[in-house]
Design a protein around this motif. Structure first.
Motif, PDB file in Angstrom:
ATOM      1  N   LEU A   1       0.864  -1.172   0.000  1.00 46.29           N
ATOM      2  CA  LEU A   1       0.000   0.000   0.000  1.00 46.29           C
ATOM      3  C   LEU A   1       0.903   1.224   0.000  1.00 46.29           C
ATOM      4  O   LEU A   1       1.754   1.381   0.881  1.00 46.29           O
ATOM      5  CB  LEU A   1      -0.891   0.009   1.242  1.00 46.29           C
ATOM      6  CG  LEU A   1      -1.838   1.205   1.358  1.00 46.29           C
ATOM      7  CD1 LEU A   1      -2.882   1.206   0.251  1.00 46.29           C
ATOM      8  CD2 LEU A   1      -2.533   1.221   2.722  1.00 46.29           C
TER       9      LEU A   1
ATOM     10  N   ARG B   1       1.112   5.638  -1.257  1.00 43.10           N
ATOM     11  CA  ARG B   1       0.287   6.792  -1.581  1.00 43.10           C
ATOM     12  C   ARG B   1       0.334   7.118  -3.058  1.00 43.10           C
ATOM     13  O   ARG B   1      -0.612   7.658  -3.622  1.00 43.10           O
ATOM     14  CB  ARG B   1       0.743   8.015  -0.773  1.00 43.10           C
ATOM     15  CG  ARG B   1       0.562   7.834   0.729  1.00 43.10           C
ATOM     16  CD  ARG B   1       1.246   8.929   1.503  1.00 43.10           C
ATOM     17  NE  ARG B   1       2.687   8.934   1.259  1.00 43.10           N
ATOM     18  CZ  ARG B   1       3.529   9.809   1.797  1.00 43.10           C
ATOM     19  NH1 ARG B   1       3.067  10.762   2.585  1.00 43.10           N
ATOM     20  NH2 ARG B   1       4.822   9.729   1.546  1.00 43.10           N
ATOM     21  N   LYS B   2       1.465   6.843  -3.668  1.00 46.74           N
ATOM     22  CA  LYS B   2       1.631   7.206  -5.080  1.00 46.74           C
ATOM     23  C   LYS B   2       2.840   6.459  -5.604  1.00 46.74           C
ATOM     24  O   LYS B   2       3.625   5.901  -4.827  1.00 46.74           O
ATOM     25  CB  LYS B   2       1.845   8.709  -5.230  1.00 46.74           C
ATOM     26  CG  LYS B   2       3.051   9.210  -4.434  1.00 46.74           C
ATOM     27  CD  LYS B   2       3.271  10.700  -4.570  1.00 46.74           C
ATOM     28  CE  LYS B   2       4.386  11.153  -3.639  1.00 46.74           C
ATOM     29  NZ  LYS B   2       4.643  12.574  -3.699  1.00 46.74           N
TER      30      LYS B   2
ATOM     31  N   TYR C   1       7.514   5.027  -0.594  1.00 45.70           N
ATOM     32  CA  TYR C   1       7.740   3.866   0.253  1.00 45.70           C
ATOM     33  C   TYR C   1       6.385   3.360   0.738  1.00 45.70           C
ATOM     34  O   TYR C   1       5.386   4.072   0.704  1.00 45.70           O
ATOM     35  CB  TYR C   1       8.618   4.243   1.453  1.00 45.70           C
ATOM     36  CG  TYR C   1      10.035   4.581   1.066  1.00 45.70           C
ATOM     37  CD1 TYR C   1      10.892   3.597   0.587  1.00 45.70           C
ATOM     38  CD2 TYR C   1      10.505   5.887   1.167  1.00 45.70           C
ATOM     39  CE1 TYR C   1      12.196   3.909   0.224  1.00 45.70           C
ATOM     40  CE2 TYR C   1      11.805   6.204   0.802  1.00 45.70           C
ATOM     41  CZ  TYR C   1      12.645   5.218   0.333  1.00 45.70           C
ATOM     42  OH  TYR C   1      13.931   5.527  -0.037  1.00 45.70           O
TER      43      TYR C   1
ATOM     44  N   ARG D   1       2.369   9.192   6.101  1.00 43.33           N
ATOM     45  CA  ARG D   1       1.604   8.080   5.509  1.00 43.33           C
ATOM     46  C   ARG D   1       0.418   7.708   6.381  1.00 43.33           C
ATOM     47  O   ARG D   1      -0.457   6.959   5.960  1.00 43.33           O
ATOM     48  CB  ARG D   1       2.504   6.867   5.307  1.00 43.33           C
ATOM     49  CG  ARG D   1       3.558   7.097   4.256  1.00 43.33           C
ATOM     50  CD  ARG D   1       4.531   5.959   4.114  1.00 43.33           C
ATOM     51  NE  ARG D   1       5.553   6.367   3.173  1.00 43.33           N
ATOM     52  CZ  ARG D   1       6.618   7.098   3.501  1.00 43.33           C
ATOM     53  NH1 ARG D   1       6.822   7.436   4.762  1.00 43.33           N
ATOM     54  NH2 ARG D   1       7.473   7.478   2.576  1.00 43.33           N
TER      55      ARG D   1
ATOM     56  N   GLU E   1      -1.471   3.471  14.291  1.00 42.23           N
ATOM     57  CA  GLU E   1      -2.499   2.411  14.328  1.00 42.23           C
ATOM     58  C   GLU E   1      -3.010   2.077  12.929  1.00 42.23           C
ATOM     59  O   GLU E   1      -3.332   0.929  12.628  1.00 42.23           O
ATOM     60  CB  GLU E   1      -3.653   2.784  15.282  1.00 42.23           C
ATOM     61  CG  GLU E   1      -4.462   4.014  14.904  1.00 42.23           C
ATOM     62  CD  GLU E   1      -3.888   5.308  15.482  1.00 42.23           C
ATOM     63  OE1 GLU E   1      -2.685   5.344  15.836  1.00 42.23           O
ATOM     64  OE2 GLU E   1      -4.646   6.304  15.579  1.00 42.23           O
ATOM     65  N   TYR E   2      -3.043   3.096  12.085  1.00 35.90           N
ATOM     66  CA  TYR E   2      -3.457   2.844  10.696  1.00 35.90           C
ATOM     67  C   TYR E   2      -2.450   1.935   9.999  1.00 35.90           C
ATOM     68  O   TYR E   2      -2.822   0.958   9.344  1.00 35.90           O
ATOM     69  CB  TYR E   2      -3.582   4.173   9.944  1.00 35.90           C
ATOM     70  CG  TYR E   2      -3.812   4.038   8.450  1.00 35.90           C
ATOM     71  CD1 TYR E   2      -4.991   3.479   7.953  1.00 35.90           C
ATOM     72  CD2 TYR E   2      -2.861   4.490   7.529  1.00 35.90           C
ATOM     73  CE1 TYR E   2      -5.213   3.364   6.592  1.00 35.90           C
ATOM     74  CE2 TYR E   2      -3.080   4.389   6.165  1.00 35.90           C
ATOM     75  CZ  TYR E   2      -4.253   3.826   5.691  1.00 35.90           C
ATOM     76  OH  TYR E   2      -4.466   3.716   4.335  1.00 35.90           O
TER      77      TYR E   2
ATOM     78  N   LYS F   1      -2.722  -1.604  11.056  1.00 37.98           N
ATOM     79  CA  LYS F   1      -3.886  -2.275  10.447  1.00 37.98           C
ATOM     80  C   LYS F   1      -3.648  -2.543   8.959  1.00 37.98           C
ATOM     81  O   LYS F   1      -4.101  -3.556   8.421  1.00 37.98           O
ATOM     82  CB  LYS F   1      -5.145  -1.422  10.631  1.00 37.98           C
ATOM     83  CG  LYS F   1      -5.652  -1.418  12.056  1.00 37.98           C
ATOM     84  CD  LYS F   1      -6.139  -2.803  12.461  1.00 37.98           C
ATOM     85  CE  LYS F   1      -6.551  -2.847  13.931  1.00 37.98           C
ATOM     86  NZ  LYS F   1      -6.794  -4.251  14.386  1.00 37.98           N
ATOM     87  N   MET F   2      -2.925  -1.636   8.317  1.00 41.18           N
ATOM     88  CA  MET F   2      -2.648  -1.842   6.892  1.00 41.18           C
ATOM     89  C   MET F   2      -1.672  -3.008   6.685  1.00 41.18           C
ATOM     90  O   MET F   2      -1.754  -3.714   5.689  1.00 41.18           O
ATOM     91  CB  MET F   2      -2.119  -0.564   6.250  1.00 41.18           C
ATOM     92  CG  MET F   2      -3.169   0.531   6.114  1.00 41.18           C
ATOM     93  SD  MET F   2      -4.738  -0.014   5.387  1.00 41.18           S
ATOM     94  CE  MET F   2      -5.752  -0.218   6.852  1.00 41.18           C
TER      95      MET F   2
ATOM     96  N   VAL G   1      -3.986  -5.797   6.634  1.00 42.71           N
ATOM     97  CA  VAL G   1      -4.769  -5.875   5.388  1.00 42.71           C
ATOM     98  C   VAL G   1      -3.887  -6.367   4.237  1.00 42.71           C
ATOM     99  O   VAL G   1      -4.292  -7.212   3.436  1.00 42.71           O
ATOM    100  CB  VAL G   1      -5.409  -4.507   5.044  1.00 42.71           C
ATOM    101  CG1 VAL G   1      -6.065  -4.544   3.662  1.00 42.71           C
ATOM    102  CG2 VAL G   1      -6.434  -4.106   6.103  1.00 42.71           C
ATOM    103  N   MET G   2      -2.667  -5.840   4.185  1.00 43.33           N
ATOM    104  CA  MET G   2      -1.763  -6.250   3.092  1.00 43.33           C
ATOM    105  C   MET G   2      -1.416  -7.741   3.220  1.00 43.33           C
ATOM    106  O   MET G   2      -1.359  -8.463   2.238  1.00 43.33           O
ATOM    107  CB  MET G   2      -0.482  -5.405   3.108  1.00 43.33           C
ATOM    108  CG  MET G   2      -0.683  -3.945   2.705  1.00 43.33           C
ATOM    109  SD  MET G   2      -1.422  -3.720   1.070  1.00 43.33           S
ATOM    110  CE  MET G   2      -3.081  -3.225   1.522  1.00 43.33           C
TER     111      MET G   2
ATOM    112  N   ARG H   1      -4.369  -9.816   2.096  1.00 44.71           N
ATOM    113  CA  ARG H   1      -4.544  -9.811   0.639  1.00 44.71           C
ATOM    114  C   ARG H   1      -3.420 -10.593  -0.061  1.00 44.71           C
ATOM    115  O   ARG H   1      -3.664 -11.281  -1.057  1.00 44.71           O
ATOM    116  CB  ARG H   1      -4.621  -8.373   0.122  1.00 44.71           C
ATOM    117  CG  ARG H   1      -5.916  -7.719   0.584  1.00 44.71           C
ATOM    118  CD  ARG H   1      -6.098  -6.302   0.106  1.00 44.71           C
ATOM    119  NE  ARG H   1      -7.344  -5.779   0.671  1.00 44.71           N
ATOM    120  CZ  ARG H   1      -7.821  -4.562   0.474  1.00 44.71           C
ATOM    121  NH1 ARG H   1      -7.144  -3.719  -0.294  1.00 44.71           N
ATOM    122  NH2 ARG H   1      -8.958  -4.172   1.019  1.00 44.71           N
TER     123      ARG H   1
END
Lengths: 288, 809
Positions: free
Chosen positions: A186, A188-189, A193, A261, A265-266, A269-270, A273-274, A277
């Motif tokens: 994940l 941002r662009k 990183y 980024r 905590e985000y 969690k990511m 999620v990664m 997936r």
């Protein structure tokens, strides 16, 4: 955005490079592709007095199958990883990961060795190397030695390398042909990183997971090998409850910084999620 | 083929050859830009040229106890180190801002934001200059800082601007607090309060248009070269308004204006960032005057993002009052405007909050009241119009979010609510409650075309299905439909209400026809990539019948170009474009007299035919513009001055009011907060369209910047006033990969007062785009009861919305 003054050296052999580094002392830095070091120098977060450019050392380039291992020279570029037939055949996850590093221009110059040896937790290859159980071959003033990727990373920009050591090649055991793999990132662009990323390699037999290995990128001071999480998957059919438990175990070992980024905590969690997936995709690819 | 067909065909061929208005002429400037052959400030190399670099403050707020430059001066190659102590005797340690404030050139007693300029090192090359900045020893005493503008006017707030501490009458009236800059009010307060007290339905929301930055690819830079013998200064720089810079330089330096030559060469993007004057310009000038050799200053990326003009930071408490069937009766807005350490907004002088009073938008809102309070904080100064007319992105964001919130409260469809409240075609020219006279518009037609094209009803049906599926747990994606119907106000402007430092905001064009029939034309504007060299030539081509390829457009040299106020606020086409047409018409009028003389007929017997005057009824008797040009130089009619040229300084009678209908369809992954724009449709009405391809390019660029602002671009500060993310690592500049696909469309409602009916378009897509993206995000989460979600809508913030709503359990 202008670096401080430095002297530039371009040795032709590993021995010369090791000798130069020993002679020049702590204020000398190895320059590989330069895509981590030069931005640090431009912002004067790093001000080495000497740069020892190892791109003139031909021996450090190339990808080969040697017995049960794939061997990748430290100065192999990320572009070369993407276009290698040997890797496509035996370790396609390396190309998948490389494609997510920066952008094409950087991948033409950025090196595999630089990516694994720099110790930046944001680099993508280290977590993958831990996941795949790679071994790093290092040459230093005292000769050559091997270091397991899983033992290599000590802290942010702090590794088992000592001053004067050069990473020469990386050896990766070739996984079974029917293994499942994935790298999920994940960001941002393009060029960024990872907010969080996960490398997964599994084998399956009769619907059951027979082995699993998980690496996590940029969610701690170092890349992480989530061994406890992986163990929770082995022997299961990757049902939701098992995956939930493994994700929770992986999240538990993360300690991401709060940065632009997102908050800590985000990013934790990511990572979960990664990983989830990556695991789904790896399972879909596993043939056993 | 009959005669008429032949005539028509011949006329069509001649018209096509002109490459005039309405044709998709390829941009002539791109020949050099795409080959890397542009000539920018940093390309300039002069003999003996020195380089300047700044020592900058690491603190957001600190007292400077001492500055020791001795180590820096001792470094070989360092020529001089300037501090405020050197500038003060010249009266140059502060400079006037366009907003009536003063701004420190080099900090004297205090620094007021991180990275503020403290000393200017001048050295033989930029590497030495950069090294030497590390050798200037500044002793600071850190002070408590203000980052949150809502704390600025607290009783116990630290006083930031000690230099104006006792000056409680500011440039725009009384100041309520030493950290207060101005209060600006417009509209009828009592009537508005009454409407709100009696309304069926009201909404109120704090809408934040967060701090971001125009971030042109080329940073700000200058080269100053002072000729001590002639007493003349030549200043090359990244100037969107070169003549204004010349006047400002003259006023602050005392050099006579005719001895100042300001040149803006090719500019790599401006977006409002290059309107104002910066410390670097002043220091390069002072350096060159003191040392007698050219001095170059070039910002790096971090300096650009963290010190030169930011945009927005508007905190808008926005209210609407309506009847229960959705007729909007009143609007009330209070804005807290964070201007940073100095008021360096680049607005017309009488407008401290720009044209924020366009905030009633495209709607017939009879009653409104707007108050704007500007305050100082320990942040970089600015508040410029980032790809928009002055504060218009803010205004449109406020109204376009507010109508959505009202629709939600009323349980009405957001498109239907808009249509119900649109200003009707027959109401134009329309006088708004906050004082503008909209020149023209046909909102209903544009909205209908847009809704039909995107299939609005079908999209809503799809969304309803997806929402049900989400509720049933069948998908983790939610769908948002964003709408924005914006009205811009561009083309500043009429002298009755627009000036900069007392200079009326006209603009100009001077056209000279050479004897062989080719043309040079010069304007007071300055392209930063807008394509002026292409489009102005098209206006002239159509007006006087000379092919655009034979017309050279030149801008940016104040010695040769007529005085103009520059390019920003989409003013080039509305003002200088008008000047171009008027100037061309003067030439055409003279050409008609010459043609009459040549053809031995009365002027009134001639008619214009694409590129020639011909005798009415005798089409074979004609003189082409090229022939007339030659005659004007060798055989003009008796008693007529030879030559064929004209100049016009155009005073616009009104602004122009471009508008548009935008729709966005977005899918958001609630588990990661990642939003994907599935579709973006932009219908723009900019009046007469000079070059559809250039317009389309402008729309693409403006939408991309709107997408950036809405979806993640920001300049953030931590609680200590440290600027976060001032590099392209963090600052979101979308690449081709992130940028959505753009669908463009148009209607044409010409401006009734503009000579060719054109309105300006470069900024519309930004103004309309930002709320459209934000509305799509908000619409996606609305059915879950999220309430207003603030920008920027980057992934982590949207994930937090989902977290608060309990979507991740």
């Amino acid at each position: 955005m202008i670096p401080g003054a430095f002297d530039y050296h371009r040795p032709a052999t590993v021995e010369d490079a090791v000798g130069l580094l020993a002679k020049l002392g702590e204020e000398a830095n190895i320059l590989a592709g330069g895509h981590s070091l030069i931005p640090l120098m431009k912002t004067r977060l790093a001000s080495p007095e000497h740069l020892v450019d190892i791109s003139g050392i031909g021996d450090l380039k190339g990808i080969a199958v040697r017995g049960e291992e794939i061997v990748i020279g430290a100065m192999t570029t990320q572009f070369e990883l993407i276009t290698s037939h040997d890797l496509e055949k035996h370790l396609p996850v390396i190309a998948e990961t490389s494609r997510l590093i920066a952008d094409p221009q950087i991948r033409y110059k950025g090196t595999f060795g630089g990516n694994v040896a720099n110790g930046d937790p944001g680099n993508d290859m280290p977590a993958l190397m831990m996941c795949l159980g790679a071994t790093y071959a290092v040459t230093g003033p005292g000769g050559s030695r091997d270091i397991a990727a899983r033992d290599f990373y000590q802290g942010a920009y702090f590794t088992s390398l000592e001053h004067g050591d050069i990473l020469t090649e990386v050896r990766i055991p070739i996984p079974p042909a029917d293994h499942g793999y994935a790298y999920e990132k994940l960001k941002r662009k393009v060029g960024d990183y990872a907010t969080a990323a996960a490398a997964v390699a599994i084998t399956m037999a009769d619907g059951k997971c027979t082995s699993a290995s998980i690496g996590l990128t940029n969610v701690s001071e170092t890349p992480l090998w989530a061994s406890a999480a992986a163990e929770l998957l082995v022997g299961t059919n990757l049902d939701k409850a098992s995956v939930d438990a493994a994700v929770a175990a992986a999240e538990a070992i993360t300690e991401p910084a709060t940065d632009m980024r997102g908050p800590s905590e985000y990013r934790t969690k990511m990572a979960g999620v990664m990983m989830r997936r990556a695991l789904e995709r790896a399972q879909s690819r596993a043939k056993g | 083929m009959n005669d008429q067909t032949k005539i028509d065909q011949d006329r069509a061929e001649r018209t096509e050859k002109l490459q005039g208005m309405g044709c998709k002429r390829k941009r002539v400037e791109d020949i050099r830009f795409t080959q890397g052959k542009g000539s920018y400030v940093d390309d300039l190399k002069l003999p003996g040229m020195l380089f300047g670099d700044f020592v900058r403050s690491p603190h957001a707020h600190a007292r400077i106890k001492s500055i020791d430059t001795s180590r820096a001066k001792a470094l070989p190659g360092v020529v001089a180190v300037l501090t405020a102590a050197d500038l003060k005797p010249l009266g140059l340690h502060y400079m006037p801002t366009l907003a009536g404030d003063v701004q420190a050139v080099l900090a004297e007693e205090k620094v007021l934001f991180q990275n503020q300029e403290v000393a200017f090192v001048i050295a033989e090359d930029r590497y030495i200059a950069s090294d030497a900045t590390e050798l200037v020893d500044v002793d600071y005493e850190a002070l408590p800082c203000i980052v949150d503008p809502f704390r600025s006017m607290d009783e116990d707030a630290p006083i930031l601007r000690e230099d104006i501490q006792d000056k409680m009458e500011g440039a725009h009236g009384p100041r309520k607090h030493p950290n207060h800059i101005f209060e600006w009010q417009i509209g009828d307060k009592d009537a508005t309060d009454k409407v709100f007290a009696e309304a069926d339905v009201t909404i109120k929301e704090m809408l934040v248009d967060h701090r971001t930055h125009p971030s042109p690819l080329e940073t700000c830079q200058s080269v100053a070269s002072f000729d001590k013998v002639k007493g003349e200064l030549t200043l090359w720089g990244t100037f969107q308004a070169p003549h204004v810079i010349r006047t400002v330089v003259s006023l602050i330096s005392g050099l006579p204006e005719h001895k100042i030559h300001v040149i803006a060469p090719d500019i790599g993007g401006g977006f409002g960032n290059k309107v104002g004057a910066y410390a670097g310009y002043v220091c390069s000038v002072v350096g060159s005057i003191v040392l007698g050799v050219p001095v170059k200053w070039v910002e790096d990326r971090m300096e650009n993002l963290s010190t030169t003009s930011f945009a927005r930071d508007y905190h808008m408490t926005t209210e609407l009052a309506a009847t229960k069937d959705g007729k909007i009766q009143g609007m009330r807005v209070h804005v807290l405007a964070d201007h940073g350490a100095f008021d360096a907004c680049a607005d017309p002088s009488k407008w401290p909050a720009g044209f924020m009073n366009i905030c009633t938008g495209s709607y017939d809102i009879p009653t409104a009241h707007l108050v704007v309070d500007g305050v100082y904080t320990n942040k970089a100064s600015g508040g410029v119009a980032y790809r928009c007319s002055f504060r218009v992105t803010e205004a449109v964001f406020a109204i376009e979010r507010a109508v959505e919130l009202l629709a939600e409260k009323l349980g009405m469809d957001a498109a239907e609510l808009r249509i119900k409240n649109f200003i009707k075609p027959e109401q134009f020219p329309y006088k708004s409650a906050l004082g503008w006279e909209y020149d023209s518009g046909d909102y209903h037609t544009a909205m209908k075309k847009a809704m039909d094209t995107v299939g609005y009803k079908e999209l809503r049906a799809e969304q309803a299905k997806k929402r049900e599926a989400f509720k049933r747990g069948e998908t983790r994606e939610i769908m948002g439909i964003g709408i924005s119907f914006f009205t811009e106000i561009v083309g500043a402007g009429p002298s009755k209400n627009c000036d900069i430092l007392g200079v009326a905001m006209f603009d100009s064009a001077e056209i000279r026809i050479h004897p062989t029939g080719s043309v040079i034309a010069r304007m007071g504007t300055k392209s930063q990539g807008q394509g002026h060299e292409t489009t102005y030539a098209q206006i002239i081509a159509t007006e006087i019948g000379i092919p655009a390829d034979d017309i050279m457009i030149e801008e940016g040299n104040t010695d040769t170009a007529p005085y103009g106020l520059g390019t920003y606020g989409s003013r080039s086409t509305p003002v200088a474009g008008a000047a171009t047409a008027v100037s061309a018409r003067k030439i055409k009028a003279k050409a008609q007299m010459i043609a009459a003389h040549m053809l031995e007929v009365h002027e009134g017997d001639l008619e214009w035919d694409v590129d020639r005057f011909r005798v009415k009824g005798l089409p074979e008797k004609f003189k082409t513009m090229k022939e007339i040009a030659w005659a004007s130089y060798n055989a003009p009619p008796p008693n007529m001055e030879p030559g064929l040229e004209a100049v016009n300084y155009y005073e616009p009678p009104n602004m122009t009011y471009p508008f548009g209908a935008y729709f966005c369809v977005m899918d958001i992954d609630v588990d990661t907060g990642v939003a994907k724009t599935r579709r973006f449709y932009a219908l723009d009405d900019c009046g007469t369209r000079i070059n559809p391809m250039v317009i389309e390019g402008q729309v693409h660029g403006g939408l991309t910047e709107a997408f950036a602002c809405a979806m993640g671009q920001e300049i953030r500060y931590d609680e200590h006033g440290n600027v976060m993310g001032a590099s392209f690592m963090d600052f979101f500049l979308p690449t081709a990969v992130e940028t959505p696909h753009w669908e463009t469309d148009h209607t044409v409602t010409p401006s009734p007062h503009h000579p060719i009916g054109a309105k300006g378009v470069g900024e519309s897509p930004h103004v309309g785009g930002v709320p459209c993206f934000s509305n799509a995000v908000n619409d996606a989460y609305a059915f879950l009861g999220a309430g207003h979600i603030q920008m920027p809508h980057d992934a982590w913030r949207l994930w937090q919305v989902g977290e608060k709503l309990g979507l991740h359990a």
